[in-house]
Structure formats: C-alpha cells, structure tokens
Design an enzyme around this catalytic site. Structure first.
Site, PDB file in Angstrom:
ATOM      1  N   CYS A 138      83.842  40.944  60.703  1.00 55.92           N
ATOM      2  CA  CYS A 138      83.188  40.325  59.813  1.00 55.92           C
ATOM      3  C   CYS A 138      83.388  41.151  58.671  1.00 55.92           C
ATOM      4  O   CYS A 138      82.787  42.342  58.524  1.00 55.92           O
ATOM      5  CB  CYS A 138      81.925  39.928  60.372  1.00 55.92           C
ATOM      6  SG  CYS A 138      80.907  39.205  59.130  1.00 55.92           S
ATOM      7  N   ASP A 159      85.885  40.031  65.201  1.00 58.50           N
ATOM      8  CA  ASP A 159      86.393  38.817  65.311  1.00 58.50           C
ATOM      9  C   ASP A 159      87.615  38.796  66.150  1.00 58.50           C
ATOM     10  O   ASP A 159      88.572  39.386  65.575  1.00 58.50           O
ATOM     11  CB  ASP A 159      86.695  38.051  64.134  1.00 58.50           C
ATOM     12  CG  ASP A 159      85.299  37.931  63.070  1.00 58.50           C
ATOM     13  OD1 ASP A 159      84.159  37.663  63.982  1.00 58.50           O
ATOM     14  OD2 ASP A 159      85.351  38.131  62.102  1.00 58.50           O
ATOM     15  N   GLY A 215      77.907  32.381  67.937  1.00 62.05           N
ATOM     16  CA  GLY A 215      76.828  31.189  67.484  1.00 62.05           C
ATOM     17  C   GLY A 215      77.058  29.763  67.752  1.00 62.05           C
ATOM     18  O   GLY A 215      76.536  28.981  66.932  1.00 62.05           O
TER      19      GLY A 215
END
Length: 282
Positions: free
Chosen positions: A190, A197, A259
């Site tokens: 990120c 990621d 998320g």
C-alpha cells in the site's frame, strides 16, 4: 519508494490514521486519489492514454436496512472507468459502505443508485454498480486466469526492489506470437500504510516473444514497491509496452480482498474482455 508518496494530495486521506466507524449514511467519507499522481511520472496524459480499461471492485460486506428496518445483505460489483479523474481510496470506500449499515432505504434500486451517484461524484468519472442477492452467486465455481503460469521457474532471486530494467532486451526473434501469461507471485505494498497487497496477474500480448524469466524477475521486483493496485497495473502495462513493444497488450490483476473489498484493475489497447470470477485466494 514511489516518487509521489509524500504528495500533498495524499495528506488528507484517512488511510493510515485512526478513524471512527459511522453506521449512518455519509457520502463525504469517500475519498479520491488523482490518477495523475502516477500517470505523470509515466508520461501518461489524460488526452492520450495508450490503453482503455476499468477498475473492477467486489463488495462483500454490504448491508443496509429496508424501509421496515430489516437488515439486507448483498454482494456488489462496481466498475470504475479508466478515464475518471480519481481512483477510489479503498479504506474510505470501506468506511463509506459501513455508513449504510443502520440506514433505511426504500429499495435495492435506491441503494444501487446511491452507490453509483456517490462513486461517480468522488471519481469524477463513469461508474457502474450492480447488486446481487446471495442466492444468485451461490454455487459458482472458483475461477482461474486463463494462460500459461510462469511461476515454476528454477531461478535464483535476491533483489526485490522495483526495477523496470529487467524488461530490457526481453524480447527475441522477429516472429510474432500471441501468448497469455499468468503469475500468482505479484506482491506490492500500500502506498500509504505499506501493508502487503497480494495479487494474480494475467498478461496477454501479441508481438515478439517475451522472455519469461525476465518477465518474472520484473514482476517479483514489485515486492518492496509502494503503490496502489491500479497504479501498479498501469505501471506494468506501460513498462511492457515501452520496453517490449508488443502490437497488442492487455494486463489484468486480481488482488486478494481487504476490508471486505477486492480490487481488480485491467488495462488494454485491444479487444479484451476480463473474466470476473473469484479466484481461489479471493
């Protein structure tokens, strides 16, 4: 480190900061990041982009209340056009979706239209939204990216800092080939938090044959690289186009979710239709 990592435009993001989780609708929670931040260093201008494409999002944690207060759940599919001024920052997207949780809507269509309107306003571009009931998606098989996997090579690697030069002199011969190559070893970080990621990538091209070892070394060099998903895909497309000079090129990455969201950007200069099925790590 990306050349724009400390750009003023990133300072106001909630990403990397402590935040309150609101459960009543608030469109102001959405935050955009200018696509120009990574396009300018790549020499890409909005009026002369070498690709088309979209950022495909899957929303797994989407819930609201119907008019009688009964909770509803859905899986959302969002496509954000590559021409939008901004990409959508993912933490802000998560916070925005959380704000639906205790908000009443008259219908599913009201929810869909609200999402589409707010995302278009934040992105300053075209966005399409579809909502699916869970039973519409149950029983769907795990998908896979079509192509030849290049991961199982007996090579030694000890450098993990981004280096486009791995693609220098990566093509050979004059014969034009058409190939679709896949790697599951894509890992970047990120831009703000430097959290990892993880993704799988499909590279489809027509042109002089690309050396698979050099291509894999190039992809592995993203391991310490800090950029958003969408930015990495545009960088990969631009580097391959510039250094390997294929006649046709498509780059498609599917990242694991975080998320309750996964992001799956694709860029192409030809007729390319991405498969949107969930991969085994998604």
């Amino acid at each position: 480190m990306s050349s724009y990592e400390n750009h003023q435009a990133l300072h106001s993001l909630t990403l990397g900061k402590s935040t309150d989780y609101r459960d009543t609708y608030d469109a102001s929670l959405l935050q955009g990041v200018p696509r120009s931040l990574n396009r300018d260093p790549l020499g890409l201008t909005a009026d002369n982009l070498p690709f088309h494409g979209a950022d495909i999002w899957t929303l797994y944690e989407l819930s609201w209340l119907n008019a009688k207060g009964l909770p509803q759940v859905a899986v959302g599919h969002v496509e954000l056009d590559y021409t939008s001024v901004n990409l959508i920052e993912s933490k802000s997207f998560k916070l925005y979706l959380n704000s639906f949780n205790q908000t009443r809507f008259d219908s599913w269509e009201d929810v869909r239209q609200t999402l589409e309107r707010d995302l278009r306003a934040c992105a300053q571009g075209e966005v399409s939204v579809a909502l699916y009931q869970l039973d519409e998606l149950e029983g769907q098989p795990i998908a896979h990216l079509h192509g030849t996997c290049i991961d199982n090579q007996d090579i030694e690697i000890d450098h993990y800092d981004f280096n486009a030069d791995y693609l220098q002199n990566a093509t050979s011969g004059e014969k034009v080939v058409e190939e679709t190559l896949v790697s599951h070893l894509l890992k970047s970080n990120c831009l703000i938090t430097h959290q990892p990621d993880w993704g799988s990538i499909q590279i489809q091209y027509r042109g002089r044959k690309i050396d698979r070892e050099k291509l894999l070394r190039y992809l592995v060099s993203f391991r310490h690289h800090n950029e958003f998903h969408e930015q990495c895909v545009e960088r990969i497309f631009s580097d391959i186009l510039r250094l390997c000079q294929p006649e046709e090129l498509s780059v498609y990455a599917r990242y694991t979710r975080r998320g309750g969201l996964d992001i799956n950007p694709w860029r192409s200069n030809c007729n390319f239709q991405p498969s949107t099925g969930r991969l085994v790590r998604q």
